[in-house]
Scaffold this motif. Sequence first.
Motif, PDB file in Angstrom:
ATOM      1  N   HIS A   1      18.626  45.356  -9.359  1.00 49.93           N
ATOM      2  CA  HIS A   1      17.295  45.291  -9.989  1.00 49.93           C
ATOM      3  C   HIS A   1      16.212  45.809  -9.038  1.00 49.93           C
ATOM      4  CE1 HIS A   1      17.194  41.449  -7.851  1.00 49.93           C
ATOM      5  NE2 HIS A   1      18.211  41.032  -8.573  1.00 49.93           N
TER       6      HIS A   1
ATOM      7  N   HIS B   1      22.067  44.237  -2.932  1.00 49.58           N
ATOM      8  CA  HIS B   1      22.092  43.744  -4.319  1.00 49.58           C
ATOM      9  C   HIS B   1      20.773  44.056  -5.023  1.00 49.58           C
ATOM     10  CE1 HIS B   1      22.040  40.864  -7.648  1.00 49.58           C
ATOM     11  NE2 HIS B   1      20.957  40.341  -7.112  1.00 49.58           N
TER      12      HIS B   1
ATOM     13  N   CYS C   1      20.161  34.729  -5.270  1.00 51.02           N
ATOM     14  CA  CYS C   1      19.157  35.787  -5.356  1.00 51.02           C
ATOM     15  C   CYS C   1      17.835  35.117  -5.739  1.00 51.02           C
ATOM     16  CB  CYS C   1      19.566  36.808  -6.416  1.00 51.02           C
ATOM     17  SG  CYS C   1      18.286  38.043  -6.714  1.00 51.02           S
TER      18      CYS C   1
HETATM   19 ZN   LIG Z   1      19.384  39.471  -8.081  1.00 49.42          ZN
END
Ligand SMILES: [Zn+2]
Length: 276
Positions: free
Chosen positions: A124, A119, A102
């Motif tokens: 987030h 994701h 990520c």
């Molecule tokens: Zn992430």
Amino acid sequence: MDLALLIDELECPICCQTPRGPPIFQCENGHLICSACKPRMAKCPQGGCELDQQRSRIAENLLNNADIPRPCIYSSVGCFHEDLLSDLIEHETKCEFRKVFCPDLECGEVVVAKELLGHFKEDHPDHVKNDIEDKDLDRCVWIIDPDDLRKRSFTVTWPMSIWKKNGLTFFSVLHKYKNSDLWYSWICCDCPPDLAKTMTALVRMRSKSGVPELTYKGRVHPLDISCNDIVRKASSCLVATDDVIHSFLMGIPDEHKSEHEKDDQKFLLAMEYSIL
Ligand SMILES: [Zn+2]
Ligand SMILES: [Zn+2]
Ligand SMILES: [Zn+2]
Ligand SMILES: [Zn+2]
């Protein structure tokens, strides 16, 4: 030997696939098992015979010398792609089932490439500025209000932008590293590492008038590299200290300000990301 028969003979009884490559193991009765499945098995699946480290050199040689399509290394997590070994290796560098990092420094989680956008949304969403759009962009520009920047004390200093060019997806990243006075900015791409090497990133930090300006011209990072590795190599991204940011925000001599900025009490910082 007939190829279909050979494929049948070499098939692993657990995953029902041609082994990806050597080693190929066998039980005391000569039943084969591939190296991916072997660690999960205490006994041979075909009759519970004893299974140790014995390899089948005949099966390995047959596999190595025949043009048999082999499964992608990520087949156990959902990829159905099969190909001859030479082409398979290329596929695996861009397989959407491969694991990538990520590009969010605070997160740094390893996720399946095709699930990265999901994701972001799930884990987030506030660290990402936008939904990905279909249209290509020439460059990605942020105009940042310094007050907004100062309010952000967490590592993820500015939500990343996701944008497209020539069908590839890019991520613009600006982070302030935890417990340090250093800021980092770079561009990531969801492409294979070899393709990323052929591109040049241009990251510019500047006032709206263009003075002063800080520029990084260099690598586009594939998602196969972790944020921490990018940050560790200072030459792989734009680096600025708090003092530099401060001088951008506060210390621009009046003679360097554009007419517009002299009038405008609020100074704005511009970040510009493009691919050359
Ligand atoms: Zn992430
Ligand atoms: Zn197997
Ligand atoms: Zn057996
Ligand atoms: Zn694959």
